[in-house]
Every structure is written in C-alpha cells, then in structure tokens.
Design a protein around this motif. Structure first.
Motif, PDB file in Angstrom:
ATOM      1  N   ALA A 102      43.081  26.559  51.860  1.00 36.05           N
ATOM      2  CA  ALA A 102      41.799  25.854  51.906  1.00 36.05           C
ATOM      3  C   ALA A 102      40.889  26.440  52.989  1.00 36.05           C
ATOM      4  O   ALA A 102      39.675  26.205  52.969  1.00 36.05           O
ATOM      5  CB  ALA A 102      42.018  24.367  52.159  1.00 36.05           C
ATOM      6  N   ARG A 104      39.370  29.724  54.334  1.00 37.24           N
ATOM      7  CA  ARG A 104      39.116  31.061  53.807  1.00 37.24           C
ATOM      8  C   ARG A 104      39.750  32.183  54.643  1.00 37.24           C
ATOM      9  O   ARG A 104      40.306  33.138  54.066  1.00 37.24           O
ATOM     10  CB  ARG A 104      37.599  31.273  53.664  1.00 37.24           C
ATOM     11  N   TYR A 137      42.667  28.015  44.926  1.00 41.10           N
ATOM     12  CA  TYR A 137      41.892  28.999  45.667  1.00 41.10           C
ATOM     13  C   TYR A 137      42.220  30.407  45.179  1.00 41.10           C
ATOM     14  O   TYR A 137      43.395  30.791  45.081  1.00 41.10           O
ATOM     15  CB  TYR A 137      42.168  28.864  47.160  1.00 41.10           C
TER      16      TYR A 137
END
Length: 267
Positions: A102, A104, A137
């Motif tokens: 979560a 980056r 992601y």
C-alpha cells in the motif's frame, strides 16, 4: 478547538520530502502537483500547533515554521529479540523483505530487488511480506518465479525474521524512518540496505548494517554475507546493541514524558 490545551503534531514522515524524492526518480506533472499541495498543507499545519514531533533529526531540520523535536521510532525489545536454540536457526540463504504494498516506495523496492538484484543471486530464497490486500497493487516484477514466496498480512512477523539469514531494505525513496529495519536489528539480523532504506536512522555502515548503492553491490554483499556466518554474527550482535542503546521504547518514552511535562508547565 483544543484551546487552552497544548497541541502536538506527530510527523511519522514529512510527506512532501517523499514526494520530492519520487519526483527525482520520475518527473511527472502529477508528482509535481502533489509535491506542491503537500508542501503547502504540511507547512501550514506546523503553524497551528505548539510542537511538531519528527522521527529523525533529518526531518526535524525541515520543520521551519514551528518548534520541533525529535522522538525517534522505537522497538519493543521484549517482543523483538533474538531467539536461541536449534528451532530458531535461520534457513540457509533465505532473504526477507517486509513492506506493505500500500506504500508505493515498498513496491518500488521489490521491483528493484526482483528485477535487478535477484537475477545476480544463486540458490537463494526470497520471502516477501506485502501486507493486507497486496494483490490490489500493481508490481512490475515477476513474483511468481521459483524461489520467491509472497505473503500478505502476517499477524506476527517474528517467525519470518527468525527464519531469515538476511533482511534487505532495497528502497529507492523513503521518508521518516524504517521501523522494519529497527525490528530486524532488534531480532539480531544483519540488514543489507540502500541509503533510502535507512533514511533518517543514525546507524553506522559496516557496523550496525551493510550499506549498498547499486544492484550489483547489493547482490555481492548478500553473497558475501551468506558465505560468512562469522561476519553476519558480528553485525547481528552490534545491531542488537545499537537498538538497545538508542531505539528502545523505554528510552523514547522517557523523552516523550519530558516533552509532555514541558508543554504542561508552559500552559
């Protein structure tokens, strides 16, 4: 709304600092816009409180509009500690990375390690703990290849640390300080890290951890350490000692208590 109570803003990281680092890696207009918005938002917030608490001296020096103090991240040394006995022996050539996808920078770190470092290693295994809903992601790397184990949320990461021969922090950008590095050190593990992975932490390269700058340097350091258990043991002992000295919850709690007393006295 809280007046006359004193107010404290805790900056776990200075977000515009992270945006600026990301912009240096990928000069996109969206990041430039985000950097501008965060800089305005954070600096305005600093002006509304009595104290800003940062995780490092590096972050404290960025806070120019309010009285700021550093209260470092810390580790529960009773919970995170080296285990003894054969059951806790690390698995040979097992490498661990922990970081929620979560965030980056953790995805970027995994992409860098899997794409650029992993192909240079031989007969190793990589354990990645990627956090809740990690599959949401996008990761520009093949995490399904042989030798790589990917997990999502793990309630207790200590067994993963125990099984690891090494812990890596291959971050390309990072703000605040990396609590996972401190946890690994508290568990008596050798950490191989880029400069961003230990951003803001007052650690000594070659003593508390191993510092690398490129993929080839990281791969070489990992291979050398995996082949040298005595050198790993030296760093592991020093890492635990550094955390005990500077990053224990007790030490940080005393500093936090002092801050509260100072603010209350000024009411």
């Amino acid at each position: 709304d809280c007046a006359p109570a004193r107010t404290i803003l805790v900056e776990h990281d200075v977000t515009f600092d992270l945006c600026q680092q990301l912009l240096g890696l990928d000069d996109r207009w969206e990041l430039r816009r985000e950097l501008d918005l965060w800089r305005k938002f954070e600096t305005a917030a600093w002006r509304t409180v009595d104290r800003v608490v940062t995780m490092s001296e590096q972050d404290r020096r960025m806070v120019t509009t309010a009285s700021a103090v550093t209260l470092a991240n810390g580790v529960d040394l009773d919970r995170f500690r080296p285990e003894v006995g054969q059951a806790s022996w690390p698995v040979t050539r097992r490498i661990l990375f922990i970081g929620s996808f979560a965030h980056r920078p953790n995805v970027m770190a995994v992409e860098f390690f899997v794409n650029d470092v992993w192909p240079l290693l031989h007969d190793a295994t990589l354990h990645i703990i990627a956090g809740t809903r990690h599959e949401q992601y996008a990761v520009a790397a093949d995490l399904a290849q042989p030798g790589i184990t990917l997990e999502g949320f793990v309630a207790d990461v200590r067994p993963a640390y125990q099984r690891a021969a090494l812990v890596v922090a291959p971050l390309l950008a990072s703000a605040g300080t990396n609590i996972k590095v401190l946890e690994a050190m508290a568990m008596g593990k050798t950490v191989v890290s880029t400069p961003a992975g230990v951003n803001g932490l007052d650690l000594i390269p070659g003593e508390d951890f191993v510092l690398v700058h490129t993929a080839r340097e990281m791969a070489a350091a990992i291979e050398n350490l995996l082949a040298a258990p005595a050198e790993r043991a030296r760093i592991e002992t020093a890492a635990r000692a550094r955390v005990e000295r500077d990053y224990s919850w007790d030490t940080i709690a005393r500093a936090q208590s002092t801050l509260y007393r100072e603010l209350i006295a000024g009411c």
